[in-house]
Design an enzyme around this catalytic site. Sequence first.
Site, PDB file in Angstrom:
ATOM      1  N   ASP A 162     -38.321  -3.333  32.292  1.00 56.52           N
ATOM      2  CA  ASP A 162     -39.163  -4.113  33.195  1.00 56.52           C
ATOM      3  C   ASP A 162     -39.447  -3.400  34.516  1.00 56.52           C
ATOM      4  O   ASP A 162     -40.503  -3.605  35.113  1.00 56.52           O
ATOM      5  CB  ASP A 162     -38.596  -5.507  33.435  1.00 56.52           C
ATOM      6  CG  ASP A 162     -37.122  -5.522  33.791  1.00 56.52           C
ATOM      7  OD1 ASP A 162     -36.527  -4.445  33.992  1.00 56.52           O
ATOM      8  OD2 ASP A 162     -36.558  -6.635  33.873  1.00 56.52           O
ATOM      9  N   ASP A 216     -27.403  -6.232  40.089  1.00 56.14           N
ATOM     10  CA  ASP A 216     -27.052  -6.890  38.829  1.00 56.14           C
ATOM     11  C   ASP A 216     -25.674  -6.549  38.281  1.00 56.14           C
ATOM     12  O   ASP A 216     -24.998  -7.428  37.750  1.00 56.14           O
ATOM     13  CB  ASP A 216     -28.083  -6.598  37.731  1.00 56.14           C
ATOM     14  CG  ASP A 216     -29.418  -7.278  37.978  1.00 56.14           C
ATOM     15  OD1 ASP A 216     -29.457  -8.203  38.800  1.00 56.14           O
ATOM     16  OD2 ASP A 216     -30.405  -6.867  37.361  1.00 56.14           O
TER      17      ASP A 216
END
Length: 886
Positions: A70, A480
């Site tokens: 992404d 993350d």
Amino acid sequence: MRRTRILTAVLALAAGLLAGTPPALAASSPTAVVAADTYTWKNARIDGGGFVPGIVFNRSEKNLAYARTDIGGAYRWVQASKSWTPLLDSVGWNEWGHSGVVSLASDSVDPNNVYAAVGTYTNSWDPTNGAVLRSADRGASWQKADLPFKLGGNMPGRGMGERLAVDPNKNNVLYLGAPSGKGLWKSTDSGASWSQVTGFPNVGDYVQDATDTSGYASDNQGIVWVTFDESTGTSGSATQAIYVGVADKDNAVYRSTDGGATWSRLAGQPTGYLAHKGVLDAVNGYLYLAYSDKGGPYDGGKGQLWRYATRTGTWTNISPVAEADTYYGFSGLSVDRQHPGTVMATAYSSWWPDTQIFRSTDSGGTWTKAWDYTSYPNRSNRYTMDVSSVPWLTFGANPSPPEQTPKLGWMTEGLEIDPFDSARMMYGTGATIYGTENLTNWDTGSQFTVKPMVQGLEETAVNDLASPPSGAPLLSALGDIGGFRHRDLTKVPSMMYTSPNLTTTTSLDYAESNPNTVVRVGNLDSGPHIGFSTDNGANWFAGSDPSGVTGGGTVAAASDGSRFVWSPAGTGVRYTTGFGTSWSASSGIPSGAVVESDRVDPKTFYGFKSGTFYVSSDGGATFTASSAGSLPSGDSVRFKALPGTKGDVWLAGGASDGAYGLWHSTDGGANFVKLSNVEQADTIGFGKAATGASYQTLYSSAKIGGVRGIFRSTDEGATWTRINDDAHQWGWTGAAITGDPRIYGRVYVATNGRGIVYGDSSDTGDGGGGGGTDPTPPPTGACTVTYKITNQWSGGFQADVSLANTGSTAWTGWTLGWTFPDGQKITQLWNADYTQSGATVTAKNLTWNAHVAPGSTVGFGFTGSWTGANTNPGSFKLGDQTCAVS
């Protein structure tokens, strides 16, 4: 991962990335000299770390596969090494959004052709429109067709697809589904130009959240997939039946039966859901559809699977479980091309206790699950998991049943069975690519093995980097997955930071004179936002938060580790002595300031906010605003103090509509001088000084001499050398940079989606490219060469060369020569310098791999071109000595 990974840096720097006039430069600063240097670039291995929404296998060539991420570009599978090679490192600073890949298409007529639809955000966060990139050499090089709208590789719905497709019968024809109400687009010249299909009746209407004023969640997700029925065309003639998925719960699937001239809603289709995927089995005449009530990749509470018979128009609900029993949507969907009656699908949004994978061998008539309950909460798995190659995928968790670690996955929107090998399957998750090579065990009652198939794919967003003078060479702060302590850059660390296990680390620092003391801060849904280590980051313990903390912010350690200053999100700047058991408010400095420490004086700390530099001389208790003017007015600034010299501070940042560049202070921030030879700069870091230099080496992600790149200076900024090249740009590199204090020339670069990139220089560090030194004596003793072609395609190939010292004396340098028997030409070579004259090639060591001990091996690789034949060289010489060939 679960988070959207929209970095605050992207928001803050959007204005700085727009084209504009650079600020006026001070006339008193030195003149820029932009020169080239030869660097070898690699990733500090983490293996994965982010969401892989799509995997694409070529349907006509075995082992040719691609993966899209992404925010981190696209990759091609290399079967020989079972690894991935990056394809979009050439994306530059001004088009950083093109690192987001919303769709990929591999041409089954000519497998050399591959296409990528790129763009990261459809709202204002991305300053550029989307584009379709096309390659005739499997992604080694690209041409670009700009689009008149934006694409969203990191937008909601990015796991649906594929939105880009090549006609399998007439490969100059491609279709692209667009978001934002832009409709369906078509190219008839192999992706060179595009026009809207004006006759397509529906541009979609589904948005995740219509109330979102940022435009992120409120954008129309548009046209989400295109699928051809190859049985309705012949080679060279356009495929007649084309199916298109639309983000519209009442009108999700359309079809053309006349090669795209006219379109109609497919009659009898289910409503109330979005069709995430549409996969066609032309052998049996079935279109399979995976439905969810939401666009994903995080949400989805209900779902169904359907089968449409293309020859009769019959719809059949083939859901493996009743709709009432779903708490997830379906997305990952694949047909076994060797056995088309075999179908697999994923419950992509089953977060707890695990994702689910379903398999049918009778075209969806009956299904089995990857795991099921025996007696709750106990599970029976059809698989075993082996994450020994990427051990951090356990996340250090110890969950209670029915959860297990490692998890089978989450956000599993991309799943593909190898069209040439029924036993191999790959699927993407929010953190990796998993796969198996014995999938057919599923059907025989024995367990199949799931392993990471992600080596070479590095997809972390890097927020901060540190290279201490002792201990581990690299500490990282990542989005993350927190961050890692790398003791060996070539190996995957065993675990990310834990205790606390911050989801995103925003800042870290170590004590300059006591590098065993390390501090990190970051984001966590609940729990402390700060952690400390007293063993160089090997082990951690949590500190306590002052009241009001909502996020990590920035943190600084005193040079001796005796105290810390923290500027967290949600509250003002705080300081503490010891390890953060209690905090006191700092005065004289605004909330949200960036904080750093002096690297010599443990009582001196610095801050910056909105154009003002702040200094504390009492350990962070009080700050005083500096009178230094003409600094950047915004908050897109990074600064560092030089190790070893009190009060020596470098500040980089700004925006193109104001002050922008690199500033230097030698009096603790009381005054700053702007370097006129640096037009723009966004990071600053220090590394080992060059031989004979009196000042540490500077590194910056900057614009110098009109060129954007990674730059190095060995003379305190008087001259600069660009050390990357146009093939190695990695999009946005503005978060952090640091040199290595122990290895001259080594630099660590933070990327936004391509992980931690590090470079080693061929420059010896003598400041003159090695001139005036005695030549390296030729190596002596026996040698063995292994030459292996790892990938080959029409007109091109990739090879690895290993050179082993089989003698009894160490080499202090080496030169290997050979002659290509068929006149092959090297196009790019890494991990060595080389020259080629005709068919004769000479490869020579770089500085870092010159020493080869007895029994050791050194290697390098290259890509090349060939015509007629590609025979391996039969003889290699180490200097004047002939090597054995294995």
